[in-house]
Design a protein around this motif. Structure first.
Motif, PDB file in Angstrom:
ATOM      1  N   LEU A 149       0.809  -1.221   0.000  1.00 29.03           N
ATOM      2  CA  LEU A 149       0.000   0.000   0.000  1.00 29.03           C
ATOM      3  C   LEU A 149       0.842   1.271   0.000  1.00 29.03           C
ATOM      4  O   LEU A 149       0.291   2.373  -0.029  1.00 29.03           O
ATOM      5  N   ALA A 150       2.157   1.112   0.027  1.00 26.85           N
ATOM      6  CA  ALA A 150       3.028   2.281   0.184  1.00 26.85           C
ATOM      7  C   ALA A 150       2.851   3.302  -0.932  1.00 26.85           C
ATOM      8  O   ALA A 150       2.947   4.513  -0.702  1.00 26.85           O
ATOM      9  N   GLU A 151       2.589   2.846  -2.150  1.00 25.22           N
ATOM     10  CA  GLU A 151       2.475   3.752  -3.295  1.00 25.22           C
ATOM     11  C   GLU A 151       1.034   4.170  -3.597  1.00 25.22           C
ATOM     12  O   GLU A 151       0.786   4.945  -4.516  1.00 25.22           O
ATOM     13  N   VAL A 152       0.099   3.650  -2.848  1.00 26.93           N
ATOM     14  CA  VAL A 152      -1.313   3.993  -3.069  1.00 26.93           C
ATOM     15  C   VAL A 152      -1.571   5.418  -2.583  1.00 26.93           C
ATOM     16  O   VAL A 152      -1.123   5.795  -1.494  1.00 26.93           O
ATOM     17  N   PRO A 153      -2.279   6.239  -3.354  1.00 27.54           N
ATOM     18  CA  PRO A 153      -2.615   7.590  -2.883  1.00 27.54           C
ATOM     19  C   PRO A 153      -3.412   7.532  -1.572  1.00 27.54           C
ATOM     20  O   PRO A 153      -4.334   6.713  -1.432  1.00 27.54           O
ATOM     21  N   VAL A 154      -3.032   8.386  -0.635  1.00 22.75           N
ATOM     22  CA  VAL A 154      -3.701   8.453   0.670  1.00 22.75           C
ATOM     23  C   VAL A 154      -4.271   9.849   0.850  1.00 22.75           C
ATOM     24  O   VAL A 154      -3.569  10.846   0.665  1.00 22.75           O
ATOM     25  N   PHE A 155      -5.534   9.899   1.235  1.00 21.59           N
ATOM     26  CA  PHE A 155      -6.191  11.169   1.541  1.00 21.59           C
ATOM     27  C   PHE A 155      -6.510  11.175   3.035  1.00 21.59           C
ATOM     28  O   PHE A 155      -7.203  10.282   3.534  1.00 21.59           O
ATOM     29  N   ALA A 156      -6.008  12.186   3.740  1.00 21.43           N
ATOM     30  CA  ALA A 156      -6.221  12.309   5.176  1.00 21.43           C
ATOM     31  C   ALA A 156      -7.048  13.550   5.463  1.00 21.43           C
ATOM     32  O   ALA A 156      -6.882  14.584   4.821  1.00 21.43           O
ATOM     33  N   VAL A 157      -7.928  13.456   6.456  1.00 24.85           N
ATOM     34  CA  VAL A 157      -8.819  14.570   6.748  1.00 24.85           C
ATOM     35  C   VAL A 157      -8.079  15.788   7.287  1.00 24.85           C
ATOM     36  O   VAL A 157      -8.473  16.925   7.040  1.00 24.85           O
ATOM     37  N   GLY A 158      -6.975  15.560   8.024  1.00 22.72           N
ATOM     38  CA  GLY A 158      -6.256  16.675   8.634  1.00 22.72           C
ATOM     39  C   GLY A 158      -4.759  16.542   8.515  1.00 22.72           C
ATOM     40  O   GLY A 158      -4.223  15.495   8.116  1.00 22.72           O
ATOM     41  N   ASP A 159      -4.061  17.610   8.885  1.00 22.78           N
ATOM     42  CA  ASP A 159      -2.604  17.634   8.743  1.00 22.78           C
ATOM     43  C   ASP A 159      -1.916  16.643   9.669  1.00 22.78           C
ATOM     44  O   ASP A 159      -0.921  16.023   9.297  1.00 22.78           O
ATOM     45  N   HIS A 160      -2.429  16.499  10.903  1.00 22.86           N
ATOM     46  CA  HIS A 160      -1.806  15.551  11.834  1.00 22.86           C
ATOM     47  C   HIS A 160      -1.929  14.124  11.320  1.00 22.86           C
ATOM     48  O   HIS A 160      -0.972  13.337  11.384  1.00 22.86           O
ATOM     49  N   SER A 161      -3.110  13.775  10.820  1.00 25.66           N
ATOM     50  CA  SER A 161      -3.307  12.428  10.260  1.00 25.66           C
ATOM     51  C   SER A 161      -2.393  12.215   9.063  1.00 25.66           C
ATOM     52  O   SER A 161      -1.833  11.124   8.871  1.00 25.66           O
ATOM     53  N   ALA A 162      -2.217  13.251   8.257  1.00 27.98           N
ATOM     54  CA  ALA A 162      -1.358  13.135   7.075  1.00 27.98           C
ATOM     55  C   ALA A 162       0.097  12.908   7.490  1.00 27.98           C
ATOM     56  O   ALA A 162       0.789  12.050   6.911  1.00 27.98           O
ATOM     57  N   ARG A 163       0.567  13.675   8.454  1.00 23.72           N
ATOM     58  CA  ARG A 163       1.958  13.492   8.909  1.00 23.72           C
ATOM     59  C   ARG A 163       2.170  12.100   9.482  1.00 23.72           C
ATOM     60  O   ARG A 163       3.205  11.465   9.247  1.00 23.72           O
ATOM     61  N   TYR A 164       1.187  11.628  10.243  1.00 24.97           N
ATOM     62  CA  TYR A 164       1.298  10.305  10.840  1.00 24.97           C
ATOM     63  C   TYR A 164       1.310   9.234   9.752  1.00 24.97           C
ATOM     64  O   TYR A 164       2.064   8.245   9.834  1.00 24.97           O
ATOM     65  N   ALA A 165       0.495   9.403   8.717  1.00 24.56           N
ATOM     66  CA  ALA A 165       0.465   8.435   7.618  1.00 24.56           C
ATOM     67  C   ALA A 165       1.809   8.388   6.895  1.00 24.56           C
ATOM     68  O   ALA A 165       2.306   7.310   6.540  1.00 24.56           O
ATOM     69  N   ARG A 166       2.421   9.549   6.682  1.00 26.50           N
ATOM     70  CA  ARG A 166       3.747   9.567   6.043  1.00 26.50           C
ATOM     71  C   ARG A 166       4.771   8.847   6.919  1.00 26.50           C
ATOM     72  O   ARG A 166       5.634   8.114   6.416  1.00 26.50           O
ATOM     73  N   ALA A 167       4.680   9.059   8.227  1.00 26.55           N
ATOM     74  CA  ALA A 167       5.608   8.407   9.144  1.00 26.55           C
ATOM     75  C   ALA A 167       5.432   6.892   9.144  1.00 26.55           C
ATOM     76  O   ALA A 167       6.398   6.149   9.366  1.00 26.55           O
ATOM     77  N   ARG A 168       4.215   6.421   8.866  1.00 22.17           N
ATOM     78  CA  ARG A 168       3.974   4.981   8.829  1.00 22.17           C
ATOM     79  C   ARG A 168       4.537   4.341   7.566  1.00 22.17           C
ATOM     80  O   ARG A 168       4.717   3.118   7.523  1.00 22.17           O
ATOM     81  N   GLY A 169       4.797   5.128   6.518  1.00 25.60           N
ATOM     82  CA  GLY A 169       5.377   4.571   5.308  1.00 25.60           C
ATOM     83  C   GLY A 169       4.624   4.855   4.026  1.00 25.60           C
ATOM     84  O   GLY A 169       5.087   4.475   2.938  1.00 25.60           O
ATOM     85  N   TYR A 170       3.466   5.528   4.110  1.00 25.29           N
ATOM     86  CA  TYR A 170       2.725   5.886   2.898  1.00 25.29           C
ATOM     87  C   TYR A 170       3.450   7.040   2.213  1.00 25.29           C
ATOM     88  O   TYR A 170       3.792   8.036   2.839  1.00 25.29           O
ATOM     89  N   ARG A 171       3.665   6.937   0.912  1.00 22.41           N
ATOM     90  CA  ARG A 171       4.534   7.884   0.215  1.00 22.41           C
ATOM     91  C   ARG A 171       3.782   8.994  -0.499  1.00 22.41           C
ATOM     92  O   ARG A 171       4.370  10.024  -0.837  1.00 22.41           O
ATOM     93  N   HIS A 172       2.513   8.793  -0.764  1.00 20.89           N
ATOM     94  CA  HIS A 172       1.750   9.793  -1.518  1.00 20.89           C
ATOM     95  C   HIS A 172       0.523  10.199  -0.692  1.00 20.89           C
ATOM     96  O   HIS A 172      -0.566   9.651  -0.861  1.00 20.89           O
TER      97      HIS A 172
END
Length: 255
Positions: free
Chosen positions: A62-85
């Motif tokens: 799932l690392a290359e799958v586009p990720v949409f996060a509702v907020g900035d904190h969720s987005a930063r956390y998702a990047r830290a988990r390994g999601y690249r987009h």
């Protein structure tokens, strides 16, 4: 401060760093739900909470799958988990739906990872070309009122309360009405929906964040502190030496 664990500890650190004396009293409990393995890779992942990111098991597929996060904190956390987009909507569910429409061409299969009972219906905000499949990874339970007996004993010391969600707002409003309906502090709410339950408690002052995120919520505390300091300055300005009347005000408060 009523935010759920474990992220309430981050909020407590931010409050302490800003000079506030914070009492942590999470009113909701997050309960993980075992999720089945994915049978297919979706066209996009959607996270509507930090706990959704935390409790969804990351897979390299799932690392290359586009990720949409509702907020900035969720987005930063998702990047830290390994999601690249990762794209942040920096707002609420309506902002998220617009961000998805602008950033993802349909038709598309979307995996919405979040709570068993979501706060809103993302699918209804998107066109039929977006096929949304929900994946609950946690539930939310209210804590028992008896768990707040210690806080109830200290309510007289508390001047301000932080509310991070509508459900937390409903719980706290009911609890205050039961244990101290005359409490006259300030509730700082992350959204109008979180503030709405306090309309039945006329002695309470309500302040709503300009955006539904913690940065905006904490900014309301800073503004309140400035207003308190300004009021104290004005009151002291009216005091004259020798005057038997002395105005007293407290510049410290709890959040």
């Amino acid at each position: 401060m009523t935010r759920t664990a474990p992220f309430n500890r981050l909020t407590a650190k931010r409050l302490a760093g800003a000079g506030h004396d914070a009492l942590c009293a999470p009113v909701l409990r997050v309960v993980p739900i075992p999720a089945p393995p994915l049978m297919a890779v979706p066209d996009a992942l959607v996270f509507t909470s930090l706990n959704g990111v935390r409790l969804h098991r990351f897979s390299p597929s799932l690392a290359e799958v586009p990720v949409f996060a509702v907020g900035d904190h969720s987005a930063r956390y998702a990047r830290a988990r390994g999601y690249r987009h990762v794209i942040s909507a920096s707002g609420n569910l309506a902002d998220l739906s617009r961000t998805i429409r602008n950033g993802l061409a349909g038709p598309a299969d979307i995996l919405h990872v979040g709570a068993a009972t979501p706060a809103g219906d993302l699918e209804s905000l998107l066109e039929p070309r977006y096929r949304v499949v929900r994946l609950p990874v946690y539930g939310v339970e209210e804590r028992g009122p008896r768990e707040f007996n210690t806080i109830a004993d200290r309510l007289g010391e508390v001047g301000q309360i932080l509310i991070h969600s509508p459900r937390a707002g409903r719980f706290v409003a009911r609890w205050l009405a039961a244990v101290m309906p005359e409490w006259s502090g300030v509730v700082h709410c992350i959204s109008p929906a979180a503030a709405e339950p306090f309309g039945q408690l006329p002695d309470i002052s309500k302040v709503t964040a300009s955006r539904p995120d913690e940065r905006s919520l904490l900014a309301t505390l800073a503004r309140s502190r400035d207003e308190i300091a300004s009021s104290v300055h004005k009151i002291r300005g009216f005091h004259r030496p020798g005057d038997s009347r002395q105005a007293k005000a407290s510049e410290g408060y709890h959040a």
